[in-house]
Design a protein around this motif. Structure first.
Motif, PDB file in Angstrom:
ATOM      1  N   ASN A   1     -21.388   2.692   1.171  1.00  0.00           N
ATOM      2  CA  ASN A   1     -20.659   3.954   1.008  1.00  0.00           C
ATOM      3  C   ASN A   1     -20.241   4.215  -0.436  1.00  0.00           C
ATOM      4  N   TYR A   2     -20.625   3.315  -1.358  1.00  0.00           N
ATOM      5  CA  TYR A   2     -20.194   3.438  -2.758  1.00  0.00           C
ATOM      6  C   TYR A   2     -20.744   4.714  -3.412  1.00  0.00           C
ATOM      7  N   LYS A   3     -19.891   5.362  -4.205  1.00  0.00           N
ATOM      8  CA  LYS A   3     -20.295   6.596  -4.885  1.00  0.00           C
ATOM      9  C   LYS A   3     -20.187   6.479  -6.405  1.00  0.00           C
ATOM     10  N   LYS A   4     -19.032   6.026  -6.906  1.00  0.00           N
ATOM     11  CA  LYS A   4     -18.825   5.946  -8.346  1.00  0.00           C
ATOM     12  C   LYS A   4     -17.666   5.004  -8.642  1.00  0.00           C
ATOM     13  N   THR A   5     -17.473   4.709  -9.935  1.00  0.00           N
ATOM     14  CA  THR A   5     -16.355   3.877 -10.368  1.00  0.00           C
ATOM     15  C   THR A   5     -15.491   4.665 -11.344  1.00  0.00           C
ATOM     16  N   TYR A   6     -14.179   4.679 -11.078  1.00  0.00           N
ATOM     17  CA  TYR A   6     -13.230   5.305 -11.994  1.00  0.00           C
ATOM     18  C   TYR A   6     -12.697   4.247 -12.947  1.00  0.00           C
ATOM     19  N   ALA A   7     -12.598   4.590 -14.214  1.00  0.00           N
ATOM     20  CA  ALA A   7     -12.139   3.644 -15.233  1.00  0.00           C
ATOM     21  C   ALA A   7     -10.624   3.456 -15.155  1.00  0.00           C
ATOM     22  N   GLU A   8     -10.180   2.332 -15.683  1.00  0.00           N
ATOM     23  CA  GLU A   8      -8.746   2.081 -15.826  1.00  0.00           C
ATOM     24  C   GLU A   8      -8.109   3.228 -16.597  1.00  0.00           C
ATOM     25  N   GLY A   9      -6.921   3.656 -16.137  1.00  0.00           N
ATOM     26  CA  GLY A   9      -6.233   4.753 -16.807  1.00  0.00           C
ATOM     27  C   GLY A   9      -6.568   6.130 -16.286  1.00  0.00           C
ATOM     28  N   SER A  10      -7.536   6.227 -15.360  1.00  0.00           N
ATOM     29  CA  SER A  10      -7.872   7.530 -14.790  1.00  0.00           C
ATOM     30  C   SER A  10      -6.731   8.024 -13.906  1.00  0.00           C
ATOM     31  N   VAL A  11      -6.550   9.316 -13.863  1.00  0.00           N
ATOM     32  CA  VAL A  11      -5.556   9.938 -12.982  1.00  0.00           C
ATOM     33  C   VAL A  11      -6.308  10.674 -11.876  1.00  0.00           C
ATOM     34  N   LEU A  12      -5.974  10.369 -10.641  1.00  0.00           N
ATOM     35  CA  LEU A  12      -6.675  10.945  -9.495  1.00  0.00           C
ATOM     36  C   LEU A  12      -5.717  11.778  -8.649  1.00  0.00           C
ATOM     37  N   LYS A  13      -6.197  12.913  -8.173  1.00  0.00           N
ATOM     38  CA  LYS A  13      -5.408  13.760  -7.285  1.00  0.00           C
ATOM     39  C   LYS A  13      -5.710  13.372  -5.847  1.00  0.00           C
TER      40      LYS A  13
ATOM     41  N   TYR B   1       0.830  -1.202   0.000  1.00  0.00           N
ATOM     42  CA  TYR B   1       0.000   0.000   0.000  1.00  0.00           C
ATOM     43  C   TYR B   1       0.870   1.260   0.000  1.00  0.00           C
ATOM     44  N   TYR B   2       0.313   2.348  -0.483  1.00  0.00           N
ATOM     45  CA  TYR B   2       0.941   3.647  -0.287  1.00  0.00           C
ATOM     46  C   TYR B   2       0.616   4.121   1.124  1.00  0.00           C
ATOM     47  N   VAL B   3       1.650   4.420   1.905  1.00  0.00           N
ATOM     48  CA  VAL B   3       1.454   4.914   3.261  1.00  0.00           C
ATOM     49  C   VAL B   3       1.881   6.378   3.379  1.00  0.00           C
ATOM     50  N   MET B   4       2.512   6.899   2.321  1.00  0.00           N
ATOM     51  CA  MET B   4       2.825   8.321   2.204  1.00  0.00           C
ATOM     52  C   MET B   4       2.057   8.856   0.993  1.00  0.00           C
ATOM     53  N   ASN B   5       1.605  10.084   1.074  1.00  0.00           N
ATOM     54  CA  ASN B   5       0.759  10.657   0.025  1.00  0.00           C
ATOM     55  C   ASN B   5       1.489  10.688  -1.322  1.00  0.00           C
ATOM     56  N   PRO B   6       0.983   9.972  -2.340  1.00  0.00           N
ATOM     57  CA  PRO B   6       1.615   9.985  -3.660  1.00  0.00           C
ATOM     58  C   PRO B   6       1.266  11.217  -4.499  1.00  0.00           C
ATOM     59  N   LYS B   7       0.326  12.058  -4.005  1.00  0.00           N
ATOM     60  CA  LYS B   7      -0.127  13.285  -4.677  1.00  0.00           C
ATOM     61  C   LYS B   7      -1.035  12.992  -5.881  1.00  0.00           C
ATOM     62  N   TYR B   8      -0.537  12.178  -6.814  1.00  0.00           N
ATOM     63  CA  TYR B   8      -1.335  11.761  -7.961  1.00  0.00           C
ATOM     64  C   TYR B   8      -1.156  10.258  -8.153  1.00  0.00           C
ATOM     65  N   VAL B   9      -2.219   9.591  -8.583  1.00  0.00           N
ATOM     66  CA  VAL B   9      -2.110   8.169  -8.937  1.00  0.00           C
ATOM     67  C   VAL B   9      -2.819   7.930 -10.261  1.00  0.00           C
ATOM     68  N   ILE B  10      -2.337   6.943 -10.976  1.00  0.00           N
ATOM     69  CA  ILE B  10      -2.982   6.487 -12.197  1.00  0.00           C
ATOM     70  C   ILE B  10      -3.519   5.082 -11.928  1.00  0.00           C
ATOM     71  N   LEU B  11      -4.696   4.771 -12.418  1.00  0.00           N
ATOM     72  CA  LEU B  11      -5.355   3.514 -12.093  1.00  0.00           C
ATOM     73  C   LEU B  11      -4.933   2.407 -13.056  1.00  0.00           C
ATOM     74  N   LYS B  12      -4.460   1.295 -12.497  1.00  0.00           N
ATOM     75  CA  LYS B  12      -4.074   0.145 -13.307  1.00  0.00           C
ATOM     76  C   LYS B  12      -5.305  -0.640 -13.765  1.00  0.00           C
ATOM     77  N   LYS B  13      -6.370  -0.562 -12.988  1.00  0.00           N
ATOM     78  CA  LYS B  13      -7.640  -1.221 -13.306  1.00  0.00           C
ATOM     79  C   LYS B  13      -8.762  -0.285 -12.873  1.00  0.00           C
ATOM     80  N   LYS B  14      -9.989  -0.615 -13.219  1.00  0.00           N
ATOM     81  CA  LYS B  14     -11.085   0.235 -12.747  1.00  0.00           C
ATOM     82  C   LYS B  14     -11.190   0.096 -11.231  1.00  0.00           C
ATOM     83  N   VAL B  15     -11.500   1.187 -10.563  1.00  0.00           N
ATOM     84  CA  VAL B  15     -11.493   1.250  -9.101  1.00  0.00           C
ATOM     85  C   VAL B  15     -12.756   1.958  -8.620  1.00  0.00           C
ATOM     86  N   LYS B  16     -13.368   1.413  -7.585  1.00  0.00           N
ATOM     87  CA  LYS B  16     -14.557   2.035  -7.007  1.00  0.00           C
ATOM     88  C   LYS B  16     -14.152   3.107  -6.004  1.00  0.00           C
ATOM     89  N   ALA B  17     -14.937   4.179  -5.956  1.00  0.00           N
ATOM     90  CA  ALA B  17     -14.708   5.267  -4.998  1.00  0.00           C
ATOM     91  C   ALA B  17     -15.888   5.329  -4.030  1.00  0.00           C
TER      92      ALA B  17
END
Length: 495
Positions: free
Chosen positions: A285-297, A259-275
């Protein structure tokens, strides 16, 4: 005679009750769970000691263990698993006391429920009762499947699947399955639905099926507990931290690997990921799904109630911090690639590029010329910190903004080659640069020149501006629009 017959009848009843009492006593002697009717694999070989000096002592308990001296028990135990209920109708009257004591002693504990449900609806109701009754301080939940309770044409597999599905709606903590070695095949349960499998098989021979926890005796002894106690061993390389979620120095390094235990600032998704709206990543608590390849701050690192690292995003949502699913990237790289959030439908290659058969491999690429247009299927992560477009043919090209540009939705309304002989049929302008508009109109240096209707234009090339619009480059080095509605084509016999 009547007195003699009555006497014989009373004597016969005494024998029957005596045998019953003896059998019940034997049941209590042979197991720590006398409510169980399952013929476990006896006899126990009384393997009551730890396997080695550092092997953990793990017991599972229910009301049959009665009052416990928790000062002594907690000092000896590394983990305890407490029964919450026997089906939906019978709550174990000791579980709350046991849970409170374990928490007070800082002894990690899990909880289990004896499954009695016979239909999917009953399974869902029983799962909710299990969750509501058990302490929220538990490290994990276990479904104890000892008897075939299915009915109305439903299989045990379907019933148990519904049970665990409902439980996952309520918690993101680990869920385990307890099932006997000799009933494993006939129950045909889907073990892939669980984080771990716990199998009882008493004696020196370990269970024949894949498992992470082995209940090896029902005749164990634990200081502070009167009578027999079920004891368990870790199996197949599983570590105690997996069950306790208490991170040791060794397991902390494992945590950092996963896991990331220090803030990576930005991540790119290797697979689709639920938020999710909260740090516990459960269905409610589910809100949405980000597609593979999305970049998240990422705003910061937080942890779930079970201690698992999470990424809190700049928009307030939470996603996994697992390195198997997300990869650290930089702001520059994040801005340098198209992502799934851009919803690109068409692209234009800005230069000569390669096209690939795989999203991750660079083997056997084919060259494609500059200004090739592709219809896009989706954006995927290529495994090396970059994104690629999968085009409709199934092949892959770069998603770097240095390599391709998003084509406007109206691209089909423009000429994209220089093979046509054209004459203007509408009034238009000629520009010094590829970007047309008011900024050029107000700039004396780049002020556009009017092109009269009926002008034959000499096209020597075609170039695309940063918005993806094609422009004709003329023999004088200036640019005009390539929009089809501005021209009529001159037939060969008039050229």
């Amino acid at each position: 005679m009547k007195k003699i017959l009555m006497l014989l009848f009373i004597l016969s009843l005494s024998v029957v009750f005596g045998l019953a009492f003896t059998n019940e006593a034997k049941a209590y002697e042979n197991t720590a769970k006398p409510e169980s009717t399952v013929p476990w694999e006896y006899p126990s070989n009384k393997l009551l000691q730890k396997q080695s000096a550092d092997a953990p002592l793990i017991a599972d308990i229910s009301k049959w263990q009665g009052n416990i001296d928790w000062d002594k028990a907690a000092a000896a135990l590394d983990l305890v698993i407490i029964r919450t209920q026997d089906g939906i109708s019978v709550e174990d009257y000791m579980h709350k006391s046991y849970e409170s004591a374990a928490k007070r002693q800082d002894l990690p504990f899990g909880v289990y429920s004896f499954v009695r449900a016979g239909t999917p609806a009953e399974a869902r109701a029983e799962a909710r009762a299990f969750y509501n009754r058990a302490s929220k301080n538990t490290e994990f939940y276990v479904l104890d499947v000892e008897v075939k309770t299915n009915k109305n044409g439903y299989s045990m597999r379907r019933v148990v699947n519904e049970y665990v599905k409902e439980l996952r709606e309520l918690t993101d903590k680990k869920i385990g399955l307890y099932v006997a070695n000799h009933l494993y095949s006939s129950f045909n349960l889907d073990t892939s639905k669980f984080e771990f499998v716990w199998i009882p098989r008493y004696g020196y021979t370990s269970p024949a099926y894949n498992h992470q926890l082995w209940q090896y005796t029902s005749s164990g002894r634990v200081p502070g507990i009167n009578g027999n106690v079920d004891l368990n061993r870790l199996a197949n390389g599983r570590k105690l931290e997996f069950f306790t979620n208490k991170i040791s120095q060794t397991s902390n390094s494992e945590l950092v690997k996963k896991y990331y235990v220090m803030n990576p600032k930005y991540v790119i998704l290797k697979k689709k990921v639920k938020a999710y709206k909260k740090r516990d990543l459960v269905s409610k608590n589910y809100k949405k799904t980000y597609a593979e390849g999305s970049v998240l701050k990422v705003e910061k690192i937080t942890k779930s109630s079970a201690g698992t690292p999470r990424l809190e995003l700049s928009n307030g949502l939470f996603v996994t911090a697992s390195k198997a699913l997300v990869l650290k990237t930089t702001a520059a790289k994040a801005e340098g690639f198209y992502t799934a959030d851009d919803k690109v439908k068409k692209i234009i290659t800005k230069k000569e590029l390669y096209i690939y058969d795989s999203s991750t491999s660079n083997r056997k690429p084919e060259k494609i010329p500059q200004y090739t247009i592709f219809n896009v299927n989706k954006v995927v992560y290529n495994g090396s910190g970059q994104n690629r477009f999968q085009i409709l043919s199934g092949k892959f090209v770069s998603a770097s903004k240095n390599d391709v540009i998003e084509a406007p939705s109206t691209i089909e309304n423009y000429y994209r080659d220089v093979t046509h002989h054209l004459q203007t049929k509408k009034k238009m302008k000629m520009y010094e640069t590829l970007m047309f508009g008011e900024e050029n109109d107000d700039n004396a240096e780049n002020k556009p020149v009017d092109v009269a209707i009926g002008t034959n234009i000499q096209v020597v090339g075609i170039e695309y501006n940063k918005l993806g619009y094609p422009r004709f480059r003329l023999d004088n080095g200036k640019y005009v629009s390539a929009k089809k509605t501005l021209y009529k084509e001159i037939p060969w016999y008039e050229q």
